[in-house]
Design a protein around this motif. Sequence first.
Motif, PDB file in Angstrom:
ATOM      1  N   SER A 145       0.821  -1.216   0.000  1.00  0.00           N
ATOM      2  CA  SER A 145       0.000   0.000   0.000  1.00  0.00           C
ATOM      3  C   SER A 145       0.852   1.262   0.000  1.00  0.00           C
ATOM      4  O   SER A 145       0.404   2.330  -0.410  1.00  0.00           O
ATOM      5  N   TYR A 148       2.060   1.414  -4.169  1.00  0.00           N
ATOM      6  CA  TYR A 148       1.158   0.533  -4.913  1.00  0.00           C
ATOM      7  C   TYR A 148       1.508   0.446  -6.393  1.00  0.00           C
ATOM      8  O   TYR A 148       1.418  -0.616  -7.003  1.00  0.00           O
ATOM      9  N   TYR A 149       1.916   1.571  -6.981  1.00  0.00           N
ATOM     10  CA  TYR A 149       2.121   1.609  -8.430  1.00  0.00           C
ATOM     11  C   TYR A 149       3.569   1.331  -8.847  1.00  0.00           C
ATOM     12  O   TYR A 149       3.957   1.642  -9.976  1.00  0.00           O
ATOM     13  N   PRO A 191     -14.875  -5.671  -7.837  1.00  0.00           N
ATOM     14  CA  PRO A 191     -14.780  -4.283  -8.302  1.00  0.00           C
ATOM     15  C   PRO A 191     -13.612  -3.540  -7.630  1.00  0.00           C
ATOM     16  O   PRO A 191     -13.570  -3.423  -6.404  1.00  0.00           O
ATOM     17  N   GLY A 192     -12.678  -3.094  -8.428  1.00  0.00           N
ATOM     18  CA  GLY A 192     -11.540  -2.342  -7.921  1.00  0.00           C
ATOM     19  C   GLY A 192     -10.609  -3.128  -7.031  1.00  0.00           C
ATOM     20  O   GLY A 192      -9.764  -2.546  -6.336  1.00  0.00           O
ATOM     21  N   HIS A 193     -10.731  -4.442  -7.013  1.00  0.00           N
ATOM     22  CA  HIS A 193      -9.905  -5.256  -6.124  1.00  0.00           C
ATOM     23  C   HIS A 193      -9.783  -6.652  -6.738  1.00  0.00           C
ATOM     24  O   HIS A 193     -10.325  -6.923  -7.809  1.00  0.00           O
ATOM     25  N   ASP A 204      -8.859 -12.327   1.314  1.00  0.00           N
ATOM     26  CA  ASP A 204      -8.170 -11.181   0.714  1.00  0.00           C
ATOM     27  C   ASP A 204      -6.658 -11.238   0.979  1.00  0.00           C
ATOM     28  O   ASP A 204      -6.195 -10.736   2.009  1.00  0.00           O
ATOM     29  N   ILE A 220     -19.567  -5.014  -1.391  1.00  0.00           N
ATOM     30  CA  ILE A 220     -18.663  -4.950  -2.544  1.00  0.00           C
ATOM     31  C   ILE A 220     -19.458  -5.082  -3.838  1.00  0.00           C
ATOM     32  O   ILE A 220     -19.286  -4.314  -4.786  1.00  0.00           O
ATOM     33  N   GLU A 223     -21.492  -2.258  -5.689  1.00  0.00           N
ATOM     34  CA  GLU A 223     -20.821  -1.230  -6.490  1.00  0.00           C
ATOM     35  C   GLU A 223     -21.059  -1.407  -7.990  1.00  0.00           C
ATOM     36  O   GLU A 223     -20.708  -0.534  -8.775  1.00  0.00           O
ATOM     37  N   ARG A 244      -5.581  -8.925 -16.737  1.00  0.00           N
ATOM     38  CA  ARG A 244      -5.673  -7.966 -15.628  1.00  0.00           C
ATOM     39  C   ARG A 244      -4.283  -7.587 -15.102  1.00  0.00           C
ATOM     40  O   ARG A 244      -4.037  -6.432 -14.745  1.00  0.00           O
ATOM     41  N   ASN A 248      -2.816  -3.783 -15.005  1.00  0.00           N
ATOM     42  CA  ASN A 248      -2.197  -3.200 -13.819  1.00  0.00           C
ATOM     43  C   ASN A 248      -0.782  -2.713 -14.117  1.00  0.00           C
ATOM     44  O   ASN A 248      -0.373  -1.629 -13.678  1.00  0.00           O
ATOM     45  N   ASN A 251      -0.818   0.465 -16.118  1.00  0.00           N
ATOM     46  CA  ASN A 251      -1.128   1.613 -15.256  1.00  0.00           C
ATOM     47  C   ASN A 251       0.095   2.060 -14.467  1.00  0.00           C
ATOM     48  O   ASN A 251       0.326   3.264 -14.279  1.00  0.00           O
TER      49      ASN A 251
END
Length: 274
Positions: A145, A148-149, A191-193, A204, A220, A223, A244, A248, A251
């Motif tokens: 976290s 992250y990128y 969604p988003g995860h 998770d 979740i 959404e 996916r 990622n 991005n």
Amino acid sequence: MTVSQQQALVSLLQDGDAVTVDLVKGKLIEGGHACLEEYLEMLHSVEGPAQENLTDVIRQIEASKTLGDISRGLAKLRTLGQLEELCWDFARTEQPGFKGGPYARQLDQWATEVGQLIMPGATAREKVNCMVRYLHGEQNLTGNSGDYYHPRNAYLPWAMEFRNGLPITLTLIYMLVGMRLSIPVEGIAAPGHFLARLGGILFDPYHGGRIISDGEWEMIASEVPQRQRAHLLKACTPLQMMHRILINLRNCYVKRNDFEHRRMVDHYLAVLQR
């Protein structure tokens, strides 16, 4: 190549003018993959500009071969084992001479250790708890976290090495450990995860492997439009997971203004969409 020939090439790569260096590099690249082991051996005995130039030669040769390997691998991707092999190939685009074998053996070892924790007749929840106890509790696998990128989060071997990764790469580690134990951990594109599932138990890996309750899943799922919710719990195929992972990774490179690597990822995405 004789020792004297190697010394002459190293001298040109070390002290030659830009035109000469480019000519020498071009000739070395023409040697292709057949000469790669020799170049890798030479790399250990040089330094400075010669090392940088030889590294670039090796990178370009490997990139050319790896591009073909990955394109062929993407075209035939069907199984989780093939997805693992592709992850080692992707790492080779970033690190000349990369070998996936040590990382595959690390997964073997992790699977052995997890297997020793699982009692005969264990329920799905008990198996999840054992996997989380070992992979998160003992190996410290968790989400990155704080950065992250960073692109390394999307590469399987470096997620393993640094014990940090994206939701999908951490889930993939659980899936590959499970595969070695005949425990069918699945990937779920929330969604988003990205989440993992075993026998109806959603958990998770990015957040320490915590179990997702029914109520939390309802939140979740809320959404997305009602008509799309039925597809949320469908397990991702290896092809969908690779798509996916690439999104990622793209991005990550976009956020770092790394357009060269972004173009590479765009090429692989185009192969997947054929």
